[in-house]
Design a protein around this motif. Structure first.
Motif, mmCIF file in Angstrom:
data_model
loop_
_atom_site.group_PDB
_atom_site.id
_atom_site.type_symbol
_atom_site.label_atom_id
_atom_site.label_comp_id
_atom_site.label_asym_id
_atom_site.label_seq_id
_atom_site.Cartn_x
_atom_site.Cartn_y
_atom_site.Cartn_z
ATOM 1 N N MET A 1 -10.913 -59.704 0.254
ATOM 2 C CA MET A 1 -10.689 -59.003 1.520
ATOM 3 C C MET A 1 -11.850 -58.049 1.772
ATOM 4 S SD MET A 1 -7.260 -56.998 2.743
ATOM 5 C CE MET A 1 -6.336 -58.523 2.619
ATOM 6 N N THR A 2 -12.293 -57.901 3.003
ATOM 7 C CA THR A 2 -13.462 -57.109 3.319
ATOM 8 C C THR A 2 -13.137 -55.625 3.392
ATOM 9 O OG1 THR A 2 -13.063 -57.255 5.686
ATOM 10 C CG2 THR A 2 -14.373 -59.010 4.694
ATOM 11 N N LYS A 3 -14.200 -54.818 3.375
ATOM 12 C CA LYS A 3 -14.003 -53.379 3.494
ATOM 13 C C LYS A 3 -13.312 -53.023 4.808
ATOM 14 C CE LYS A 3 -18.085 -51.917 0.848
ATOM 15 N NZ LYS A 3 -19.358 -51.187 0.942
ATOM 16 N N THR A 4 -13.792 -53.580 5.896
ATOM 17 C CA THR A 4 -13.232 -53.204 7.185
ATOM 18 C C THR A 4 -11.773 -53.594 7.307
ATOM 19 O OG1 THR A 4 -14.158 -55.243 8.088
ATOM 20 C CG2 THR A 4 -15.417 -53.233 8.412
ATOM 21 N N ALA A 5 -11.360 -54.682 6.658
ATOM 22 C CA ALA A 5 -9.954 -55.062 6.695
ATOM 23 C C ALA A 5 -9.096 -54.025 6.002
ATOM 24 C CB ALA A 5 -9.759 -56.427 6.040
ATOM 25 N N ARG A 6 -9.675 -53.284 5.071
ATOM 26 C CA ARG A 6 -8.958 -52.250 4.352
ATOM 27 C C ARG A 6 -9.021 -50.900 5.061
ATOM 28 N NH1 ARG A 6 -5.295 -54.160 0.763
ATOM 29 N NH2 ARG A 6 -6.156 -55.912 -0.374
ATOM 30 N N LEU A 7 -9.607 -50.851 6.248
ATOM 31 C CA LEU A 7 -9.773 -49.588 6.949
ATOM 32 C C LEU A 7 -9.236 -49.683 8.367
ATOM 33 C CD1 LEU A 7 -13.344 -48.663 5.684
ATOM 34 C CD2 LEU A 7 -11.205 -47.590 5.033
ATOM 35 N N ALA A 8 -8.145 -50.406 8.534
ATOM 36 C CA ALA A 8 -7.464 -50.526 9.829
ATOM 37 C C ALA A 8 -8.418 -50.976 10.924
ATOM 38 C CB ALA A 8 -6.802 -49.209 10.199
ATOM 39 N N GLY A 9 -9.349 -51.850 10.559
ATOM 40 C CA GLY A 9 -10.276 -52.396 11.537
ATOM 41 C C GLY A 9 -11.523 -51.574 11.763
ATOM 42 N N GLU A 10 -11.634 -50.397 11.172
ATOM 43 C CA GLU A 10 -12.811 -49.551 11.372
ATOM 44 C C GLU A 10 -13.895 -49.851 10.352
ATOM 45 O OE1 GLU A 10 -12.372 -45.375 12.167
ATOM 46 O OE2 GLU A 10 -10.211 -45.608 12.372
ATOM 47 N N ARG A 11 -15.134 -49.603 10.758
ATOM 48 C CA ARG A 11 -16.253 -49.720 9.834
ATOM 49 C C ARG A 11 -16.283 -48.483 8.937
ATOM 50 N NH1 ARG A 11 -20.748 -48.963 12.691
ATOM 51 N NH2 ARG A 11 -22.099 -49.847 11.073
ATOM 52 N N PRO A 12 -16.698 -48.629 7.685
ATOM 53 C CA PRO A 12 -16.744 -47.482 6.766
ATOM 54 C C PRO A 12 -17.979 -46.613 7.002
ATOM 55 C CG PRO A 12 -17.472 -49.449 5.639
ATOM 56 C CD PRO A 12 -17.048 -49.900 7.015
ATOM 57 N N VAL A 13 -18.108 -46.131 8.236
ATOM 58 C CA VAL A 13 -19.222 -45.268 8.626
ATOM 59 C C VAL A 13 -18.642 -43.966 9.160
ATOM 60 C CG1 VAL A 13 -21.204 -44.991 10.168
ATOM 61 C CG2 VAL A 13 -20.676 -47.246 9.205
ATOM 62 N N LEU A 14 -19.149 -42.849 8.684
ATOM 63 C CA LEU A 14 -18.603 -41.556 9.070
ATOM 64 C C LEU A 14 -18.782 -41.335 10.564
ATOM 65 C CD1 LEU A 14 -17.315 -39.172 7.480
ATOM 66 C CD2 LEU A 14 -19.533 -38.031 7.660
ATOM 67 N N PRO A 15 -17.707 -41.028 11.297
ATOM 68 C CA PRO A 15 -17.820 -40.805 12.743
ATOM 69 C C PRO A 15 -18.703 -39.603 13.063
ATOM 70 C CG PRO A 15 -15.522 -41.047 12.068
ATOM 71 C CD PRO A 15 -16.319 -40.898 10.823
ATOM 72 N N ASP A 16 -19.256 -39.611 14.260
ATOM 73 C CA ASP A 16 -20.098 -38.507 14.714
ATOM 74 C C ASP A 16 -19.192 -37.429 15.293
ATOM 75 O OD1 ASP A 16 -22.286 -36.984 15.377
ATOM 76 O OD2 ASP A 16 -22.696 -38.045 17.246
ATOM 77 N N THR A 17 -18.895 -36.420 14.501
ATOM 78 C CA THR A 17 -17.994 -35.353 14.905
ATOM 79 C C THR A 17 -18.721 -34.014 14.901
ATOM 80 O OG1 THR A 17 -17.204 -34.666 12.720
ATOM 81 C CG2 THR A 17 -16.182 -36.630 13.692
ATOM 82 N N ALA A 18 -18.140 -33.036 15.568
ATOM 83 C CA ALA A 18 -18.712 -31.696 15.569
ATOM 84 C C ALA A 18 -18.696 -31.075 14.181
ATOM 85 C CB ALA A 18 -17.946 -30.806 16.555
ATOM 86 N N TRP A 19 -17.751 -31.490 13.345
ATOM 87 C CA TRP A 19 -17.628 -30.888 12.019
ATOM 88 C C TRP A 19 -18.839 -31.187 11.142
ATOM 89 C CZ3 TRP A 19 -14.498 -27.706 13.574
ATOM 90 C CH2 TRP A 19 -13.295 -28.020 14.208
ATOM 91 N N ARG A 20 -19.534 -32.266 11.410
ATOM 92 C CA ARG A 20 -20.700 -32.617 10.583
ATOM 93 C C ARG A 20 -21.813 -31.581 10.710
ATOM 94 N NH1 ARG A 20 -21.826 -39.037 11.333
ATOM 95 N NH2 ARG A 20 -23.396 -38.524 9.776
ATOM 96 N N LEU A 21 -21.828 -30.846 11.817
ATOM 97 C CA LEU A 21 -22.916 -29.905 12.064
ATOM 98 C C LEU A 21 -22.860 -28.689 11.154
ATOM 99 C CD1 LEU A 21 -22.916 -29.978 15.976
ATOM 100 C CD2 LEU A 21 -24.343 -31.303 14.413
#
Length: 439
Positions: A1-21
């Motif tokens: 099974m692929t990584k994305t299948a284990r992440l509810a369809g999302e790619r395992p890439v950190l979203p661009d959020t304000a908290w990252r700043l």
């Protein structure tokens, strides 16, 4: 099974959020490079998983954490950052639903959960911009006013540091005059949630836990006295005990877990740094706030002086495009009198909703324990539950736990959850509009 299948369809890439700043980088972690053995394997590196790892390491257990992405990738790093006491249900409702003793113990557990978070932050010097000036719940309608009056009374009767806010000064406290009443619970506060997640990972590493990122658990089976967790490339983690802390991103690793909750997606939006006039007016005491509407809106000021709004709708898909305009409109309704708002960020993520809106712990097999369902109160509750899971594996008796293990129950018609969330969102929006007309 692929990584994305284990992440509810999302790619395992950190979203661009304000908290990252304003969050420090994640401490160095690597993917699993070979076969390993441990006392306890923790699957999922969010608040719950990391708090479990910390508690276990402090007790001397060898711990390996594996995460399909990285700590803070999921709900732990995408929320509004509000540390809120209690559950969706008030103490008296918990007692009515669960019984006098069980309900009261659970209410006390939820009410003290922010203490656990802020004590952890202070004890380990986690750099996540903690502010503990209280959580405000303002009411928009007459129905909402009654709700917060009852809620305030229940917590006040239990000695909590709560008070009803003066109606005449509420606009100065919030920066808006659209609300009719409000109460404050001084146990609450706010943090940068991504920084907190990464900070917990750093604490676990310093205590000697192994943390492996981009290492999804593809399967799990019993082999003699241990559990063997299959990871990509044929690598395995063998452990005597396993904690599954994947929350809304649960899959079929543990049979039935995915169908015991509904993943619901909500969004956050963040402005550009606000000018001084707005900063002096919007929540000048730097409390955080969440209103009483069924499709609630949360708002706070970030560590870098942005207005961050969350909620205002839900979806069961990855698309949050319908939620973002509602958040922008809610912000304009509240703070438009101060001038136009410039929006820099929009992001979303899943959180787990259970049928009774209470978190659940499940012991699904010998040596396997899991929990999910914080229902939007994830920072405080999931942190405290993480430690509770570890205590259980360390020998704490079930009847001594404020949240006890229960049998797993599946949602009926789980395959139609997308439609159910859509219908519920429209229904709650309609009820909010009806309530608003009665203001």
């Amino acid at each position: 099974m692929t990584k994305t299948a284990r992440l509810a369809g999302e790619r395992p890439v950190l979203p661009d959020t304000a908290w990252r700043l304003t969050a420090a980088p994640l401490p160095h972690c690597e993917s699993l490079r070979g076969n390993v053995e441990t006392d306890v394997a923790v699957i999922g590196g969010g608040f719950m998983g990391m708090q479990a790892a910390i508690t276990l390491r402090e007790a001397g257990r060898h711990v390996i954490v594996i995460d399909a992405a990285e700590p803070g990738w999921g709900a732990s790093g995408r929320n509004n950052g509000q540390v809120i006491p209690g559950f969706k249900w008030d103490p008296d409702e918990l007692k009515s639903h669960l019984g006098e003793d069980t309900g009261e113990r659970l209410a006390e557990f939820g009410g003290s959960a922010p203490d656990f978070v802020f004590d952890t932050i202070a004890r380990h010097d986690i750099q996540c911009f903690p502010v503990r000036n209280g959580w405000i719940q303002p009411a928009y309608t007459a129905t909402g006013v009654q709700r917060i009056q009852h809620r305030h009374a229940q917590w006040a009767a239990r000695g909590a540091p709560v008070e009803m806010l003066e109606t005449t000064t509420l606009p100065q406290v919030l920066g808006t005059s659209i609300f009719r009443a409000g109460w404050i619970d001084r146990r609450g506060g706010s943090i940068n949630p991504l920084a907190y997640a990464r900070g917990l990972a750093g604490v676990a590493l310093k205590l000697g836990a192994q943390v492996h990122v981009y290492t999804p658990a593809l399967g799990m089976k019993r082999e003699g006295s241990t559990w063997s967790i299959e990871c990509p490339g044929g690598k395995t983690v063998r452990a005597r005990q396993v904690i599954v802390a994947t929350a809304a991103y649960a899959d079929d690793l543990v049979p039935g877990l995915r169908r015991s909750m509904v993943p619901v997606r909500t969004a956050q939006v963040a402005t550009a740094p606000l000018p001084p006039k707005m900063l002096d007016t919007i929540l000048p005491g730097r409390q955080c706030a969440s209103d009483t509407r069924r499709l609630l809106t949360s708002f706070r000021i970030s560590p870098d002086d942005r207005l961050v709004m969350g909620g205002s709708g839900a979806t069961a898909t990855l698309d949050h495009s319908s939620i973002v305009p509602r958040l922008h409109a809610a912000a304009a309704e509240m703070f438009g009198h101060l001038g136009p708002l410039e929006w820099d960020f929009a992001w979303s993520g899943y959180f787990a909703v259970t049928k009774d809106h209470i978190p659940h712990i499940h012991e699904t097999a010998d040596g396997v324990i899991c929990a999910l369902g914080c229902n939007g109160r994830g920072i405080a509750i999931s942190s405290a539950i993480g430690s509770l899971l570890a205590q259980r594996l360390l020998g704490r008796e079930a009847n001594e736990m404020p949240l006890r293990p229960t049998p797993m129950k599946s949602f009926a018609f789980h395959a139609f959850r997308h439609l159910g969330v859509a219908v519920a969102t429209r229904y709650h929006g309609m009820r909010d509009r009806i309530d608003a007309r009665s203001r």
